[in-house]
Motif scaffolding. Structure first.
Motif, PDB file in Angstrom:
ATOM      1  N   UNK A 159       0.829  -1.215   0.000  1.00  0.00           N
ATOM      2  CA  UNK A 159       0.000   0.000   0.000  1.00  0.00           C
ATOM      3  C   UNK A 159       0.858   1.257   0.000  1.00  0.00           C
ATOM      4  N   UNK A 160       1.897   1.259   0.811  1.00  0.00           N
ATOM      5  CA  UNK A 160       2.772   2.432   0.891  1.00  0.00           C
ATOM      6  C   UNK A 160       3.505   2.635  -0.437  1.00  0.00           C
ATOM      7  N   UNK A 161       3.990   1.544  -1.024  1.00  0.00           N
ATOM      8  CA  UNK A 161       4.664   1.643  -2.316  1.00  0.00           C
ATOM      9  C   UNK A 161       3.710   2.185  -3.368  1.00  0.00           C
ATOM     10  N   UNK A 162       2.512   1.613  -3.427  1.00  0.00           N
ATOM     11  CA  UNK A 162       1.537   2.047  -4.422  1.00  0.00           C
ATOM     12  C   UNK A 162       1.186   3.529  -4.267  1.00  0.00           C
ATOM     13  N   UNK A 163       1.187   4.002  -3.037  1.00  0.00           N
ATOM     14  CA  UNK A 163       0.796   5.395  -2.783  1.00  0.00           C
ATOM     15  C   UNK A 163       1.954   6.378  -2.943  1.00  0.00           C
ATOM     16  N   UNK A 164       3.184   6.001  -2.557  1.00  0.00           N
ATOM     17  CA  UNK A 164       4.262   6.984  -2.453  1.00  0.00           C
ATOM     18  C   UNK A 164       5.458   6.770  -3.368  1.00  0.00           C
ATOM     19  N   UNK A 165       5.663   5.596  -3.921  1.00  0.00           N
ATOM     20  CA  UNK A 165       6.871   5.336  -4.722  1.00  0.00           C
ATOM     21  C   UNK A 165       6.975   6.285  -5.909  1.00  0.00           C
ATOM     22  N   UNK A 166       5.870   6.554  -6.548  1.00  0.00           N
ATOM     23  CA  UNK A 166       5.864   7.422  -7.718  1.00  0.00           C
ATOM     24  C   UNK A 166       6.385   8.829  -7.393  1.00  0.00           C
ATOM     25  N   UNK A 167       6.087   9.322  -6.204  1.00  0.00           N
ATOM     26  CA  UNK A 167       6.529  10.674  -5.840  1.00  0.00           C
ATOM     27  C   UNK A 167       8.046  10.756  -5.677  1.00  0.00           C
ATOM     28  N   UNK A 168       8.708   9.611  -5.517  1.00  0.00           N
ATOM     29  CA  UNK A 168      10.174   9.566  -5.438  1.00  0.00           C
ATOM     30  C   UNK A 168      10.799   9.162  -6.767  1.00  0.00           C
ATOM     31  N   UNK A 169       9.968   8.979  -7.787  1.00  0.00           N
ATOM     32  CA  UNK A 169      10.491   8.602  -9.099  1.00  0.00           C
ATOM     33  C   UNK A 169      10.708   7.112  -9.262  1.00  0.00           C
ATOM     34  N   UNK A 170      10.028   6.295  -8.451  1.00  0.00           N
ATOM     35  CA  UNK A 170      10.174   4.838  -8.518  1.00  0.00           C
ATOM     36  C   UNK A 170       8.844   4.177  -8.821  1.00  0.00           C
ATOM     37  N   UNK A 171       8.916   2.981  -9.398  1.00  0.00           N
ATOM     38  CA  UNK A 171       7.731   2.138  -9.540  1.00  0.00           C
ATOM     39  C   UNK A 171       8.119   0.721  -9.168  1.00  0.00           C
ATOM     40  N   UNK A 172       7.158  -0.011  -8.670  1.00  0.00           N
ATOM     41  CA  UNK A 172       7.406  -1.399  -8.267  1.00  0.00           C
ATOM     42  C   UNK A 172       7.460  -2.266  -9.500  1.00  0.00           C
ATOM     43  N   UNK A 173       8.445  -3.140  -9.554  1.00  0.00           N
ATOM     44  CA  UNK A 173       8.539  -4.101 -10.651  1.00  0.00           C
ATOM     45  C   UNK A 173       8.417  -5.493 -10.057  1.00  0.00           C
ATOM     46  N   UNK A 174       7.951  -6.407 -10.862  1.00  0.00           N
ATOM     47  CA  UNK A 174       7.835  -7.797 -10.431  1.00  0.00           C
ATOM     48  C   UNK A 174       8.542  -8.650 -11.464  1.00  0.00           C
ATOM     49  N   UNK A 175       9.510  -9.395 -11.013  1.00  0.00           N
ATOM     50  CA  UNK A 175      10.171 -10.362 -11.892  1.00  0.00           C
ATOM     51  C   UNK A 175      10.098 -11.713 -11.217  1.00  0.00           C
ATOM     52  N   UNK A 176      10.173 -12.748 -11.989  1.00  0.00           N
ATOM     53  CA  UNK A 176      10.054 -14.095 -11.454  1.00  0.00           C
ATOM     54  C   UNK A 176      11.058 -14.355 -10.344  1.00  0.00           C
ATOM     55  N   UNK A 177      12.316 -13.934 -10.555  1.00  0.00           N
ATOM     56  CA  UNK A 177      13.333 -14.235  -9.555  1.00  0.00           C
ATOM     57  C   UNK A 177      13.272 -13.319  -8.346  1.00  0.00           C
ATOM     58  N   UNK A 178      12.613 -12.167  -8.447  1.00  0.00           N
ATOM     59  CA  UNK A 178      12.597 -11.261  -7.300  1.00  0.00           C
ATOM     60  C   UNK A 178      11.298 -11.321  -6.515  1.00  0.00           C
ATOM     61  N   UNK A 179      10.283 -11.972  -7.050  1.00  0.00           N
ATOM     62  CA  UNK A 179       8.989 -11.919  -6.393  1.00  0.00           C
ATOM     63  C   UNK A 179       8.975 -12.721  -5.090  1.00  0.00           C
ATOM     64  N   UNK A 180       9.325 -13.977  -5.132  1.00  0.00           N
ATOM     65  CA  UNK A 180       9.392 -14.785  -3.917  1.00  0.00           C
ATOM     66  C   UNK A 180      10.724 -15.512  -3.881  1.00  0.00           C
TER      67      UNK A 180
END
Length: 160
Positions: free
Chosen positions: A121-142
């Motif tokens: 929730x925090x990432x979805x709300x605030x990451x963009x304001x710092x110039x970041x977006x969440x990425x999901x890759x197979x090796x980084x997800x779990x």
């Protein structure tokens, strides 16, 4: 249930920065009577991306340590000061990102389901304001963690 508004209305605990070339550490405690303190570590890594270009990544880890133990722990403290602690961590991450504009990737993780949901929730709300977006890759997800099961790894990429 912690509301996001509640997190940012709480005061920040006093902290100190320790910095060297590959590691920044912020240290803080609830009060001087406490027998443990908190560490927020920012570990710098240079990695090659899928195009074999060198990128700067920071791995963020959060621990607490007891004065009479050398073991660092990352599980829930249940101190009753969760909002103050979490608000301080958010403030320190914001402070770090404002100081280190050359970071391209951020990685951190959570074990507990409640933390996973809160971090998302925090990432979805605030990451963009710092110039970041969440990425999901197979090796980084779990990725496997300790015997408690799996940690959810969050990876954020700076966008241009």
């Amino acid at each position: 249930m912690i509301l996001l508004k509640e997190l940012f209305s709480s005061s920040v605990l006093p902290y100190t920065w320790r910095r060297n070339r590959n590691l920044w550490t912020a240290i803080f405690e609830i009060d001087e009577k406490s027998d443990f303190y908190y560490r927020l570590e920012f570990v710098f890594k240079n990695i090659n991306n899928e195009n074999d270009d060198l990128e700067k990544r920071v791995d963020i880890a959060f621990y607490y340590e007891s004065d009479d133990s050398i073991d660092m722990k990352s599980d829930l403290t249940k101190s009753g000061h969760e909002i103050k602690v979490f608000n301080t961590v958010l403030y320190l991450i914001k402070d770090f990102l404002n100081r280190k504009k050359n970071i391209n990737l951020i990685k951190f993780s959570a074990k507990e389901d409640n933390r996973k949901r809160l971090y998302k929730k925090i990432i979805d709300k605030y990451a963009n304001s710092f110039g970041f977006k969440r990425i999901t890759t197979l090796e980084s997800d779990f990725l496997p963690s300790d015997e408690s099961g799996y940690s959810k790894n969050f990876v954020l990429r700076r966008f241009k």
